[in-house]
Design a protein around this motif. Sequence first.
Motif, PDB file in Angstrom:
ATOM      1  N   ILE A 132       5.331   7.306  -5.305  1.00 17.90           N
ATOM      2  CA  ILE A 132       4.163   8.155  -4.956  1.00 17.90           C
ATOM      3  C   ILE A 132       4.462   8.904  -3.704  1.00 17.90           C
ATOM      4  O   ILE A 132       4.074  10.482  -3.679  1.00 17.90           O
ATOM      5  CB  ILE A 132       2.864   7.347  -4.588  1.00 17.90           C
ATOM      6  N   ILE A 161       1.393   7.063   1.506  1.00 13.44           N
ATOM      7  CA  ILE A 161       0.669   8.310   1.759  1.00 13.44           C
ATOM      8  C   ILE A 161      -0.653   8.113   2.530  1.00 13.44           C
ATOM      9  O   ILE A 161      -1.123   7.315   2.560  1.00 13.44           O
ATOM     10  CB  ILE A 161       0.262   8.816   0.366  1.00 13.44           C
ATOM     11  N   ASP A 162      -1.002   9.515   2.788  1.00 13.47           N
ATOM     12  CA  ASP A 162      -2.239   9.847   3.581  1.00 13.47           C
ATOM     13  C   ASP A 162      -2.662   8.842   4.788  1.00 13.47           C
ATOM     14  O   ASP A 162      -1.980   8.752   5.854  1.00 13.47           O
ATOM     15  CB  ASP A 162      -3.588   9.771   2.668  1.00 13.47           C
ATOM     16  N   ALA A 165       0.817  -1.396   0.185  1.00 12.10           N
ATOM     17  CA  ALA A 165       0.041   0.078   0.050  1.00 12.10           C
ATOM     18  C   ALA A 165       1.014   1.186   0.037  1.00 12.10           C
ATOM     19  O   ALA A 165       2.105   1.282   0.249  1.00 12.10           O
ATOM     20  CB  ALA A 165      -0.853  -0.009   1.257  1.00 12.10           C
ATOM     21  N   PRO A 166       0.196   2.441  -0.727  1.00  9.01           N
ATOM     22  CA  PRO A 166       1.126   3.502  -0.658  1.00  9.01           C
ATOM     23  C   PRO A 166       1.236   3.921   0.654  1.00  9.01           C
ATOM     24  O   PRO A 166       0.569   3.790   2.035  1.00  9.01           O
ATOM     25  CB  PRO A 166       0.235   4.422  -1.484  1.00  9.01           C
ATOM     26  N   ALA A 214      -1.271   6.197   5.577  1.00  7.23           N
ATOM     27  CA  ALA A 214      -0.364   5.528   6.274  1.00  7.23           C
ATOM     28  C   ALA A 214      -0.757   4.244   6.224  1.00  7.23           C
ATOM     29  O   ALA A 214      -0.641   3.498   7.472  1.00  7.23           O
ATOM     30  CB  ALA A 214       0.077   6.246   7.378  1.00  7.23           C
ATOM     31  N   PHE A 215      -0.592   3.340   5.243  1.00  5.01           N
ATOM     32  CA  PHE A 215      -1.097   2.157   5.288  1.00  5.01           C
ATOM     33  C   PHE A 215       0.010   0.887   5.814  1.00  5.01           C
ATOM     34  O   PHE A 215      -0.326  -0.146   5.942  1.00  5.01           O
ATOM     35  CB  PHE A 215      -1.571   1.610   3.814  1.00  5.01           C
TER      36      PHE A 215
END
Lengths: 598, 318, 318
Positions: free
Chosen positions: C249, C13-14, C10-11, C16-17
Amino acid sequence: MIRESKLIRLLSLVFAFALVAAACGSDGEESSDAGTTETTAASDDGGTETTAASDDGGEPMAGGEIVLGVEQWPECTNPVTSCANASWTQWSSTTHVLPRLMELDVANTHVASPALADAPTVDNGGIAANDDGTFTLTFNMNPDAVWSDGNPITSTDVKFTWQAKVNTTGTLQTAGYEKIVDVDDSDPLVAVITFSENYAPWPDLFGGTTDFLYPAASLPTWDPADPSTADMADIWNEGITISGGPWITESWTTEQHILVPNASYWVEDRMPLVDRVVMVPREDSDTEVASLQSGEIFAAFPQGFPGAKDRLVSPIETSVGLGTFMEGLWVNQLAPGRNFEITQNLRQAVAYSLDRQAIADAAIGTIVDSPTVLNCTGWNPSFGDWCDDTDYAKYVQDQAKVDELLTADGWTRPDANGLWQKDGQDLVLQWNTVAGNLRRENVQAVVVEMTRPFGIGWEIINYDAGELFSNRLPTLDYGPVALFANSTSPDPSVVALYDIDGVPSEENGFSGQNNGWNFDQNISDLAFAIDLEVDPVARLELVREAGDALSEYVPWIPLYLLPNITAWRGDILAGPVGDYANSANGGFANMYDWSLAG
Amino acid sequence: MLRYILRRIAVTIPILLGISLLIFVSARQISSPEGQLTLNPRIPPEAKAAYIEALGLDRPWYEQYLTWLGNFVTGDFGVSLVKNGQEVWPIVQSALANTLLLAVVSIAISLLLGVILGTVAAVRRNSIFDIVATFGAFVAFSVPVFLSGLLLQLIFSVQLGWLPTAGIYSPGQQGFDLVDRVEHLVLPGTALALQLIAVYSRFMRASMLEVLEADYIRTARSKGLSELRVISQHGVRTALIPVVTRAAIDIGLIVGGLIVTERVFQYPGMGLLFLDSLFAGDYPILLAVTMIVVLSVFIMNLVADLLYAVLDPRIRFA
Amino acid sequence: MTAPSRGSGAPLIDAAFAEPPSDDDLPSLESEGLAEKPIPLWKLSLRRFLRHRMAVISVVLLVIIVLSAVFAGLIAPYGETQIIPGRVFVPPGADHLFGTDSIGRDNFSRVLYGGRISLAVGVSVAVFSGIIGTIVGIVSGYFGGRLDSFLMRFTDTALSLPSLMVIIILARILGRSVFNVVAVLTIIGWMPLARVIRGQVLALKEREFVEAARALGVPTRRVLSRHLLPNLVGLITVDISLAVAVAIIAESTLSFLGLGVDAASTATWGNMVGTSEGFITTAWWLVVFPGAAIVITALCANYVGDGLRDAFDPTLKS
């Protein structure tokens, strides 16, 4: 299971529909664009250039509510403390609710505000340089002027404002007020202000560009005999609760600011037309534009952003002001990162290596139609005649001059296509600006290419705004070169910028705003002389002299004025919306004259 | 169970202290209140000195840290540096409420959709549906959030005018209005959900695949139960456990993780407050925001563990 | 119960996976029958990889993308920083395949050159993270003891925090350059792999062939290099491939927030999109082409990772 796939199909259908609708929407916009004829008119006094679609907004209608986008939401609204340091505190709040003594008209000239009966002049005895070296100003208050609580605006408020300016914890601005020895308020309608010496920038005290009058009644604990009681730090942080202007704040939060007309306002032709103004933060310029396009906000006052010309199109109308901020290359002669002395020859050589028209084109060519190069150092050419805009005109690209200046300074250029060298060091200047600011990064990109044939190289290190402006500039930890904009004031006072003793240093606790730009005693003396000279003609001469000296010394290289834009929905708003695009009071200054289009 | 919780908390305290120290040092490193003061040329040096003393900025950093820590633990979050003496806690509190609302709503919807998609994908492994769902999830992983957010804004606000572009309330709205509030949740919620659905559906698919191989499912099948019953009553229930606990952890993470989404939609939550205070150099707020994020992460991790134990009968805490 | 989907896919980003994968989340090698080796392992893996159609397509696309970036100097019609006077906002056409930008630079050339940096950042972060993660994981798992518990406690804590928040603070402290972006992303990036490797090493240590080697007095270095490392290769390559997507990303997200590589001196896909997102309605090509480059590259890397996972870990596919 089948149900779920149906759901997915339905969802994707909706999405596809949305996409199609979006595509059609943009088509429709284009065709309507082609249909309207656009008129471009330049008005002389305000220095604004209005591009407005044919004026078919309909008859203005009284009442209603207008919504405005604020690009930088004030951290707090206190007009005395550091909160007032942000232009937007003034533009979104203070200007609309507090009175002043002198005020700026639409052309940024100081005139008497409605709180005054008349402006002090030498002839009416209002301005007097006394024999004992002191300086006296006499202001006649307007007997009609009242605060929203019904109390008259008096000379006692002037006295209170003076004490509050000096004594408030964390006060932003004391320059000028510190020179005041006394304010005589024995006659409520006459404020007699005595200064210890001549003070030419007086119109900017208690009004003018950034200052205001505060009501003495706002601090019940104030004791005129004890100036330290005039500490306003703890009031008005979340909205100014009183008014002496056309509007009064109904509520202020971090999410919206609601203004309603001040019923007690005594100025007939500035009574607001609409019932309510709602200001909301739109701090990201893309979101700001999107909100204008969607009609959620009716007007905004964005700093010029690249592509503005193409992006702010019908039904959005725009009025572009020349600008109140000067952008240029500010040279820090004490830069810790310098590998050689940043001499006057070197500074001039850099100026001679730049095609400033090409830079202005790259920076603001997608904002205004014909970008103009700024040739003034301390004075905005659209504010008065302090600068005739010729000081820096001599700096055009000139290979011979660059060679001559650098050779005289001990530089050599062994490789005719390479960089200049001295003592084994390449002529590479570290250059900082605000990271992620496309306009400024574009300037860097253009300049790097531009100066290559001249043998001058750049090392670009950009910081975010907080880092650059709060941490690095004040401590001279930048450059030698930085690119940013400095605000200009209609009054030609430039002491803060060029005071040779105001160079930030460890010893003086990094106070002072001469952030490494001037180390020339003559220029510093001239700056002080400008503040002491109250005769406008003699003052102009000093300003011109300083301008010439600065263009030789090259403390910084002016590039262009940063255009301000008032952008509004022509189909929603009516009235003289774009008139104040070039105002130091911000594009919303005259929103009392705005109304909803019928 | 209670003993387990207490032990977890006891173990967590030194870690939290360590993190708080790191955060404090970092926050002081990247924000300079002294610099903010010097930016203002007109503050006389004496006033500046008095201000610095009042803030305690002249004392050694470890003293500053201990003072701050003491205050923080006792619920005194201090006052903002740039918001002229406003209390930090009310500011952080409203941001926290906004973010939690966005996180919980978004996670709930994503969980529902993710579980459905994941289950179907697992049951019909290698079908067109599975391949498309997988592709969709991978695309969601591969699109930066600021891009998807921007596109959502462009399509649904600017072009279609269906939904507001930014904020949490329409301008002029005072007080609570459910419809208005929900409208402002849709776009940021969707931007977040696009990613979460991708995560949960992949999670659910993998979890489900494993469960379908398990013995008791084979037993259930061999008993002649219908496939639908096997899957819904035995499969989904077990396969849900890791997904649900994962979602619980996400709530904690998202409190500090919505930085980009909140920035794009100007949603006044913790992420936006974090960015604003970071760039404004407002370290009291920055410290409070980061510490509350860390605390919420630890709390939700604990909740996830307990949830796991409650849902999975095989786990008991000693 | 295992948590089968590895978080590093998972990316960052955001939301925070990047969740810490549980220790038992391992590609199991049991079914490989390592002892007999009738067909070489790599051949089996290759065969399985080739069966993953999307992964194969992705490899081809990635090769094209990488080659065009590497040979940007030959392919690009204009220089990376070259300004063509009078060619501002030219739409895509014969002269300028991808149009020109706001100061008249050729967008196609910049996408090619920008790819060099973006890919370099992505690959460096992935490789450095891979190396550090592998070393730490092996040391931690093989030698155990206090170092192990410290490292695991540390990564456990660090990984539970919202990674974007940590990345932003680090980026703000370190400043902006290609090197710093790589450093920041690597600082966060190595941890998930370290945990997985450690878990795998712990499992391998118990296996007969390792125990036998150790009992026979084979030097530690030899045990590590001959018996452990080869069994970890699959895991590491999967991780690196997925990490490339995450890093590309993350780089673009940092640029969007103004904390990435300086756009003035160096083009990256991230800062090209990050600085021109506002042009999406007027000069869409400035957003779409570099944006597509990011999405396609990340998507391909994710698919390759997926393909590699299938190749090395056949349990999820028959």
